[in-house]
Design a protein around this motif. Structure first.
Motif, short mmCIF file in Angstrom:
data_model
loop_
_atom_site.label_atom_id
_atom_site.label_comp_id
_atom_site.label_asym_id
_atom_site.label_seq_id
_atom_site.Cartn_x
_atom_site.Cartn_y
_atom_site.Cartn_z
N UNK A 17 69.43 -52.85 15.13
CA UNK A 17 69.87 -51.83 14.19
C UNK A 17 71.40 -51.92 14.14
N UNK A 18 71.97 -51.54 13.01
CA UNK A 18 73.42 -51.53 12.86
C UNK A 18 73.90 -50.09 12.86
N UNK A 72 76.08 -43.35 11.05
CA UNK A 72 74.97 -43.86 10.25
C UNK A 72 74.28 -45.01 10.96
N UNK A 73 73.01 -45.16 10.65
CA UNK A 73 72.20 -46.24 11.20
C UNK A 73 71.65 -47.04 10.02
N UNK A 79 72.54 -55.38 5.13
CA UNK A 79 72.30 -54.23 4.24
C UNK A 79 73.58 -53.42 4.06
N UNK A 80 74.28 -53.16 5.14
CA UNK A 80 75.52 -52.39 5.08
C UNK A 80 76.56 -53.09 4.20
N UNK A 81 76.75 -54.38 4.42
CA UNK A 81 77.74 -55.12 3.65
C UNK A 81 77.34 -55.25 2.18
N UNK A 82 76.06 -55.37 1.92
CA UNK A 82 75.60 -55.44 0.53
C UNK A 82 75.91 -54.12 -0.19
N UNK A 115 78.82 -51.59 14.65
CA UNK A 115 78.25 -52.15 15.87
C UNK A 115 76.85 -52.69 15.57
N UNK A 116 76.56 -53.86 16.08
CA UNK A 116 75.22 -54.40 16.00
C UNK A 116 74.54 -54.10 17.33
#
Length: 160
Positions: A17-18, A72-73, A79-82, A115-116
């Motif tokens: 999860x990020x 946030x998760x 997905x976050x960068x997109x 964070x990854x």
């Protein structure tokens, strides 16, 4: 939120999860004209993400003060960068507006950390809590004899 008695932990998905922390700091409180638009941008982004679950946001929790924090998760860094790079999503116009209105004038600061989290690299425990944090964003499971300590929840990563 319903409080669940007992001890619970978060089960990190197999592919991780990020965790993305984002916030702002009001440096000049009287300059509401500068920080209020920054503050108002985040609810628009959260509404957009709620309407587009395919974007990958799993859950979020805000904290307010002079320095605000939105925890946030996300399903993945990709997905976050997109989302951050999607010119049709509300992030792009909010960032352009911030640069136009505030830029480097110091009235309001913005920040983020990413964070990854891989399975076995993080642990959590929630006692007499409603589903919260990573457990609310992923899967909340009861603590068992196999996961009774932080060291056990971390697996091999927690061994010294």
């Amino acid at each position: 939120m319903v409080v669940r008695a007992g001890r619970w932990t978060a089960e990190v998905p197999e592919d991780g999860v990020t965790v993305f922390l984002i916030g702002m700091r009001v440096n000049r409180p009287l300059r509401v004209d500068r920080w209020w638009p920054v503050f108002r941008a985040m609810p628009r982004m959260l509404r957009h993400l709620a309407e587009h679950p395919e974007a990958g946001l799993l859950g979020w929790r805000p904290w307010f003060g002079r320095t605000t924090l939105l925890l946030t998760y996300w399903r993945s860094v990709e997905h976050l960068l997109a989302f951050a790079g999607d010119q049709a999503a509300p992030h792009a116009p909010a960032w352009r507006d911030f640069n136009r209105r505030v830029g480097a004038d110091g009235t309001v600061g913005v920040w983020h950390e990413t964070y990854q989290v891989r399975r076995g690299s993080a642990e959590a425990v929630y006692v007499n809590m409603p589903p919260f944090g990573m457990a609310a964003a992923t899967t909340s499971v009861p603590v068992t004899p196999a996961t009774t300590s932080a060291r056990r929840r971390l697996g091999d990563a927690g061994r010294s």
